[in-house]
Design a protein around this motif. Structure first.
Motif, PDB file in Angstrom:
ATOM      1  N   SER A   1      34.232 -25.668   1.616  1.00 12.71           N
ATOM      2  CA  SER A   1      33.688 -25.910   2.952  1.00 12.71           C
ATOM      3  C   SER A   1      33.876 -27.376   3.310  1.00 12.71           C
ATOM      4  CB  SER A   1      32.205 -25.539   3.018  1.00 12.71           C
ATOM      5  OG  SER A   1      31.451 -26.316   2.114  1.00 12.71           O
TER       6      SER A   1
ATOM      7  N   ASP B   1      28.776 -31.487  12.814  1.00 19.29           N
ATOM      8  CA  ASP B   1      27.807 -31.184  11.768  1.00 19.29           C
ATOM      9  C   ASP B   1      28.315 -31.862  10.495  1.00 19.29           C
ATOM     10  OD1 ASP B   1      25.948 -30.213  10.014  1.00 19.29           O
ATOM     11  OD2 ASP B   1      26.700 -28.164   9.997  1.00 19.29           O
ATOM     12  N   ALA B   2      27.572 -32.855  10.023  1.00 17.73           N
ATOM     13  CA  ALA B   2      27.953 -33.583   8.820  1.00 17.73           C
ATOM     14  C   ALA B   2      26.941 -33.294   7.721  1.00 17.73           C
ATOM     15  CB  ALA B   2      28.027 -35.081   9.094  1.00 17.73           C
ATOM     16  N   ARG B   3      27.134 -32.125   7.085  1.00 13.67           N
ATOM     17  CA  ARG B   3      26.245 -31.724   5.989  1.00 13.67           C
ATOM     18  C   ARG B   3      24.781 -31.753   6.408  1.00 13.67           C
ATOM     19  NH1 ARG B   3      28.987 -28.902   2.129  1.00 13.67           N
ATOM     20  NH2 ARG B   3      30.867 -29.998   1.469  1.00 13.67           N
ATOM     21  N   GLY B   4      24.502 -31.112   7.554  1.00 12.68           N
ATOM     22  CA  GLY B   4      23.117 -31.006   7.995  1.00 12.68           C
ATOM     23  C   GLY B   4      22.729 -31.980   9.082  1.00 12.68           C
TER      24      GLY B   4
ATOM     25  N   ASP C   1      30.563 -26.360  -2.056  1.00 15.35           N
ATOM     26  CA  ASP C   1      31.126 -27.653  -1.657  1.00 15.35           C
ATOM     27  C   ASP C   1      32.640 -27.659  -1.752  1.00 15.35           C
ATOM     28  OD1 ASP C   1      28.617 -28.608  -1.139  1.00 15.35           O
ATOM     29  OD2 ASP C   1      28.416 -29.710  -3.020  1.00 15.35           O
TER      30      ASP C   1
ATOM     31  N   ARG D   1      36.335 -36.983   1.525  1.00 18.25           N
ATOM     32  CA  ARG D   1      35.696 -36.043   2.444  1.00 18.25           C
ATOM     33  C   ARG D   1      36.735 -35.186   3.175  1.00 18.25           C
ATOM     34  NH1 ARG D   1      32.160 -37.788  -0.322  1.00 18.25           N
ATOM     35  NH2 ARG D   1      30.068 -38.423   0.361  1.00 18.25           N
TER      36      ARG D   1
ATOM     37  N   ASP E   1      33.147 -31.203   4.844  1.00 21.45           N
ATOM     38  CA  ASP E   1      32.000 -32.111   4.902  1.00 21.45           C
ATOM     39  C   ASP E   1      31.617 -32.404   6.350  1.00 21.45           C
ATOM     40  OD1 ASP E   1      31.824 -32.858   1.934  1.00 21.45           O
ATOM     41  OD2 ASP E   1      33.910 -33.345   2.410  1.00 21.45           O
ATOM     42  N   TYR E   2      32.609 -32.414   7.221  1.00 25.35           N
ATOM     43  CA  TYR E   2      32.389 -32.600   8.654  1.00 25.35           C
ATOM     44  C   TYR E   2      33.001 -31.401   9.375  1.00 25.35           C
ATOM     45  CZ  TYR E   2      31.548 -37.600   7.688  1.00 25.35           C
ATOM     46  OH  TYR E   2      31.077 -38.794   7.218  1.00 25.35           O
ATOM     47  N   ARG E   3      32.212 -30.761  10.203  1.00 23.86           N
ATOM     48  CA  ARG E   3      32.749 -29.701  11.056  1.00 23.86           C
ATOM     49  C   ARG E   3      32.554 -30.141  12.503  1.00 23.86           C
ATOM     50  NH1 ARG E   3      31.089 -24.999   8.728  1.00 23.86           N
ATOM     51  NH2 ARG E   3      33.187 -24.378   8.073  1.00 23.86           N
TER      52      ARG E   3
ATOM     53  N   ARG F   1      40.252 -29.832  -1.268  1.00 21.46           N
ATOM     54  CA  ARG F   1      39.168 -30.511  -1.975  1.00 21.46           C
ATOM     55  C   ARG F   1      39.659 -31.152  -3.263  1.00 21.46           C
ATOM     56  NH1 ARG F   1      34.767 -32.458  -0.177  1.00 21.46           N
ATOM     57  NH2 ARG F   1      34.198 -30.500   0.845  1.00 21.46           N
TER      58      ARG F   1
END
Length: 263
Positions: free
Chosen positions: A218, A241-244, A215, A41, A220-222, A186
């Motif tokens: 960007s 924000d963890a993928r929604g 993917d 991640r 996975d955690y912002r 990534r």
């Protein structure tokens, strides 16, 4: 009918060296309320100047590198210091805070010995130019191949060399620069099954969250850090924000780093 999947020799070496890496899952419920981050991640820590991005990154590094009995994951860590903001004394204070809170029965001498020992697993690359950074990134992959205890790679700050590389002869959009860096992160995180964490000031690529992404380019955690000032005190908030999935954490910063508060 089964499908045969081919892999290069480099991919094979990366896969074998990654099989026994420590995991950073359940690293800290205040940092990652979803019990993450799992291997592979990418974590972005963003915010305005003075919101504690470097402190937050050091908190993640400290919780990764300490032994499990002292609140950590007994993992090795790579850190790219691109903005010369890493303060080793502050990092030692953070290590001490976590270690003492997790193992209060340990005497002071033993705790210091544990901290000194775990620092052997911290690899710091001080990079002062794009060329040095590129060379360090190549050396990183050699380290990841040879050391299966490395579970976390960190960068502060992702856009540190943007204005050096972006010239009149070779202009580069901030979002393009950002996405290329994320694509490289990534690939490394996927190949070696490590967590990648980096800081990004809001002034660098400020529109990146509004631009269509994949993917590959960007996080996975912002984790967005926000400062709240009142007449009485100054506090901070972390919006993740963890993928929604969204989370909110309150914290203060003192001489021992991040102090999380109850909502």
């Amino acid at each position: 009918m089964s499908t045969i999947v081919a892999e290069s020799g480099a991919q094979l070496v990366a896969r074998i060296s990654s099989e026994n890496r420590p995991t950073l899952e359940n690293l800290c419920s205040d940092l990652f309320p979803d019990n993450g981050p799992p291997p592979g991640r990418i974590v972005e820590i963003t915010g305005e100047s003075g919101t504690g991005k470097s402190h937050f990154l050091m908190e993640i590094m400290a919780r990764a590198i300490l032994p499990t009995e002292y609140g950590g994951r007994d993992a090795h860590v790579i850190f790219f210091d691109l903005d010369c903001k890493f303060w080793i004394i502050r990092f030692l204070h953070i290590l001490e805070k976590i270690a003492c809170a997790s193992n209060p029965d340990s005497d002071e001498k033993k705790t210091k010995e544990v901290i000194e020992k775990c620092l052997n697993g911290l690899f710091i690359f001080n990079c002062f130019s794009p060329g040095e950074y590129e060379g360090a990134l190549q050396e990183m992959e050699e380290l990841l191949t040879s050391d299966s205890s490395i579970a976390l790679v960190t960068v502060g700050t992702i856009g540190a060399f943007y204005w050096v590389e972006c010239t009149e002869e070779k202009p580069i959009k901030m979002t393009t620069y950002y996405k290329k860096a994320l694509q490289r992160f990534r690939k490394v995180s996927n190949d070696y099954k490590v967590v990648f964490a980096f800081t990004r000031p809001d002034i660098f690529a400020p529109d990146v969250e509004k631009v269509p992404t994949t993917d590959a380019d960007s996080p996975d955690y912002r984790i967005r850090l926000i400062s709240h000032c009142t007449e009485e005190a100054r506090g901070f908030e972390a919006e993740t924000d963890a993928r929604g999935q969204s989370y909110r954490t309150l914290f203060n910063i003192d001489n021992f780093g991040i102090k999380f508060l109850k909502l």
